[in-house]
Scaffold this active site. Structure first.
Site, PDB file in Angstrom:
ATOM      1  N   GLY A   1      -3.082  13.657  -4.594  1.00 29.84           N
ATOM      2  CA  GLY A   1      -2.027  13.306  -5.547  1.00 29.84           C
ATOM      3  C   GLY A   1      -2.425  12.061  -6.313  1.00 29.84           C
ATOM      4  O   GLY A   1      -3.614  11.726  -6.431  1.00 29.84           O
TER       5      GLY A   1
ATOM      6  N   LYS B   1       3.325  20.089   3.000  1.00 35.56           N
ATOM      7  CA  LYS B   1       4.353  19.963   1.954  1.00 35.56           C
ATOM      8  C   LYS B   1       3.719  20.165   0.584  1.00 35.56           C
ATOM      9  O   LYS B   1       2.845  19.400   0.183  1.00 35.56           O
ATOM     10  CB  LYS B   1       5.012  18.579   2.003  1.00 35.56           C
ATOM     11  CG  LYS B   1       6.275  18.537   1.137  1.00 35.56           C
ATOM     12  CD  LYS B   1       6.786  17.132   0.925  1.00 35.56           C
ATOM     13  CE  LYS B   1       6.236  16.501  -0.335  1.00 35.56           C
ATOM     14  NZ  LYS B   1       6.549  17.226  -1.580  1.00 35.56           N
TER      15      LYS B   1
ATOM     16  N   THR C   1       0.637   6.805  -5.298  1.00 39.24           N
ATOM     17  CA  THR C   1       1.215   7.431  -4.093  1.00 39.24           C
ATOM     18  C   THR C   1       0.234   7.276  -2.935  1.00 39.24           C
ATOM     19  O   THR C   1       0.630   7.007  -1.796  1.00 39.24           O
ATOM     20  CB  THR C   1       1.506   8.933  -4.323  1.00 39.24           C
ATOM     21  OG1 THR C   1       2.117   9.114  -5.593  1.00 39.24           O
ATOM     22  CG2 THR C   1       2.389   9.505  -3.243  1.00 39.24           C
TER      23      THR C   1
ATOM     24  N   GLU D   1      -5.087   7.067 -16.309  1.00 40.75           N
ATOM     25  CA  GLU D   1      -5.070   8.531 -16.216  1.00 40.75           C
ATOM     26  C   GLU D   1      -3.858   9.064 -16.984  1.00 40.75           C
ATOM     27  O   GLU D   1      -2.726   8.666 -16.719  1.00 40.75           O
ATOM     28  CB  GLU D   1      -4.975   8.957 -14.743  1.00 40.75           C
ATOM     29  CG  GLU D   1      -5.052  10.468 -14.595  1.00 40.75           C
ATOM     30  CD  GLU D   1      -4.874  10.940 -13.155  1.00 40.75           C
ATOM     31  OE1 GLU D   1      -3.952  10.470 -12.474  1.00 40.75           O
ATOM     32  OE2 GLU D   1      -5.680  11.799 -12.725  1.00 40.75           O
TER      33      GLU D   1
ATOM     34  N   GLU E   1      -7.293  12.121  -1.775  1.00 34.33           N
ATOM     35  CA  GLU E   1      -7.923  12.616  -3.010  1.00 34.33           C
ATOM     36  C   GLU E   1      -7.001  12.246  -4.153  1.00 34.33           C
ATOM     37  O   GLU E   1      -5.906  12.816  -4.268  1.00 34.33           O
ATOM     38  CB  GLU E   1      -8.107  14.141  -2.945  1.00 34.33           C
ATOM     39  CG  GLU E   1      -8.981  14.623  -1.802  1.00 34.33           C
ATOM     40  CD  GLU E   1     -10.419  14.166  -1.927  1.00 34.33           C
ATOM     41  OE1 GLU E   1     -10.842  13.800  -3.041  1.00 34.33           O
ATOM     42  OE2 GLU E   1     -11.118  14.168  -0.906  1.00 34.33           O
TER      43      GLU E   1
END
Ligand code: NAD
Length: 480
Positions: free
Chosen positions: A226, A173, A230, A384, A248
């Site tokens: 991502g 996806k 998440t 971030e 990652e």
């Protein structure tokens, strides 16, 4: 308007629900395609196709896999221009960057793992006079690959290529914000002779299509790139059912400049590391830390170069800074500029949205922004931002540089600039990140382990690490 369907069992098919999402072009702020809004039923269709394809693909000879994957690489290269423009429209990145980096690297991923399939070997261990053990590395079965929007085709293929090279079948996806190049990959795979069902591409949102992949009982491994939150949600879903996971995640990377570094080179590389892809690369150096003795000189030269960056229509060959990926992301990044000011930060350049003329008047453009005067523990230096915003701080000595570098929850990549070899070794051993670039940034050898520590993720991609992730090791012990 272009309709982006799922690629399942070698064909493009509409989502079971018949529903589509609007996909926006960041440079214009207008919808330009409709993306399949998939859910559990579409994932189930993809799973059925992948399950049927698995027995035969897992027994396909290594040479045949190699040949097909090489043809996929060639198909990507033949469509270089089409894919670069598609990625630029989808993502807002300058077309020149997509052509130079993203698309060639997507082809390189298939070529690299095609070769890896031919070279991958497993071990044997002899117990002298007693037995021989050998390790069988077998494909896992149907695996899930979920990727983000920032380097769409590059990161998508970085997962898919090792998964199919090792004999798995895949449900992949892409991000709902950048579906176009993944969509085009289906046609390339069919043309290259990849058997139907080996790669299935399901489009749609994270909480529906993504979640259906992660929670599907038949999908035994998930490779995810991502955001950290998440990633935590995916881990919470997948861990209790013992899925193999590679995560990652986000970063807050330091770019460390010592007084003995090559000044002109470090200034230009700092600009590239800060603002490539509008700062939307997980590996971007978003915290520049500079030795006190050259702080003023570095900052002046850096700001001067940042002010020369050309912001413009991503389709213009001369553009260096394109649009941010979405309106929501534009507002998020802008809110961090306001936050930095409220935390006492001083904006040295940038800080404003940019209104372009012509077709880009409603695009999501932001000036490259440089902020100083903030302490390490403020939110701007801890969270971030993932946009064209960097902070600059100073440090006295190596010990302080190390404290500043390591003082975040993240640990993805660090760029260290010095000509002192002993310091390079000392600091590389002490820096808490998965990647340390010394006197360079974003130099990638695909054989090396790739990934982060701390909240930047678990597991490693790249080279044999990826080949091992996508296989299950079985030990066979044969007594003499
Ligand atoms: P994101 O986490 O919002 O989405 C990533 C992907 O996960 C998308 O395809 C999304 O649809 C899907 N997703 C969302 N919720 C899901 C769920 N509940 N279940 C399954 N899938 C779900 O991230 P993003 O905004 O697309 O990307 C930006 C982030 O990615 C940044 O944090 C960046 O640092 C990180 N990133 C990390 C690396 C790395 O290698 N470490 C590389 C690129 C980007």
């Amino acid at each position: 308007m272009k309709q982006i369907d799922n690629y399942i069992n070698g064909s493009y098919i509409p989502p079971v629900s018949g529903n589509y999402l609007e996909n926006f072009e960041p440079a214009t702020g207008k919808p330009y395609s409709q993306v399949a809004d998939s859910g559990p039923n579409d994932v189930e269709q993809a799973y059925q196709a992948a399950s049927v394809a698995f027995p035969s693909w897992s027994k396909t000879s290594l040479e045949e896999r190699f040949l097909i994957m090489n043809r996929i690489a060639e198909g990507i290269e033949r469509r270089m221009e089409l894919l670069a423009v598609a990625e630029s429209i989808d993502n807002g990145k300058p077309v020149s960057l997509a052509r130079r980096m993203d698309i060639p690297r997507a082809a390189a991923n298939f070529r690299f793992f095609a070769t890896a399939a031919m070279q991958f070997a497993s071990e044997s261990h002899e117990m002298p006079g007693t037995a021989i053990n050998y390790t069988l590395r077998q494909p896992i079965g149907v695996v899930g690959c979920i990727s983000p929007w920032n380097l769409p085709l590059y990161l998508f293929t970085w997962k898919i290529a090792p998964a199919i090279a090792t004999g798995n079948t895949v449900i992949a996806k892409p991000s709902e914000m950048t579906p176009m190049t993944a969509y085009l990959l289906g046609e390339i795979c069919t043309e290259a002779g990849l058997p139907a069902g080996v790669l299935n591409i399901v489009q749609g949102l994270g909480p529906s299509a993504g979640q259906a992949i992660v929670s599907h009982p038949g999908i035994k491994a998930i490779s995810f790139t991502g955001g950290t939150s998440t990633g935590a949600h995916i881990a919470a879903t997948a861990a209790p059912v013992f899925k193999k996971l590679s995560l990652e995640l986000g970063g807050k990377n330091a770019f460390i400049v010592f007084e003995d570094s090559d000044f002109d080179r470090v200034v230009s590389e700092a600009v590239r590391a800060s603002f490539s892809n509008q700062g939307q690369i997980c590996l971007c150096g978003s915290r520049i830390i500079v030795q006190e003795s050259i702080f003023e000189k570095f900052t002046a030269a850096f700001v001067e170069k940042v002010q020369q960056l050309r912001i413009g229509d991503p389709q213009d060959e001369n553009t260096q800074i394109g649009a941010l990926v979405s309106e929501a992301h534009f507002h998020k990044v802008s809110s961090y500029i306001a936050l930095a000011q409220s935390e006492g930060g001083k904006i040295l350049t940038g800080g404003n949205s940019v209104k372009l003329s012509g077709r880009c008047t409603d695009g999501w453009f932001l000036e490259p922004t440089v902020i100083t005067g903030l302490s390490q523990n403020c939110r701007t230096n801890q969270e971030e931002i993932f946009g064209p915003v960097v902070t600059i701080q100073s440090f006295k000595d190596e010990a302080e540089a190390l404290v500043l570098t390591n003082d975040t929850r993240y640990g993805l990549a660090t760029s260290l600039w010095t000509r002192d070899l002993s310091r390079t070794h000392r600091m590389s051993a002490a820096i808490q990140s998965g990647i340390i670039w010394v006197n360079c940034w974003l130099l990638r050898d695909l054989r090396t382990p790739f990934g982060g520590v701390k909240d930047s993720g678990v597991g490693r991609e790249g080279g044999w690490e990826a080949m091992r992730f996508f296989t299950e090791a079985k030990n066979v012990c044969i007594a003499y």
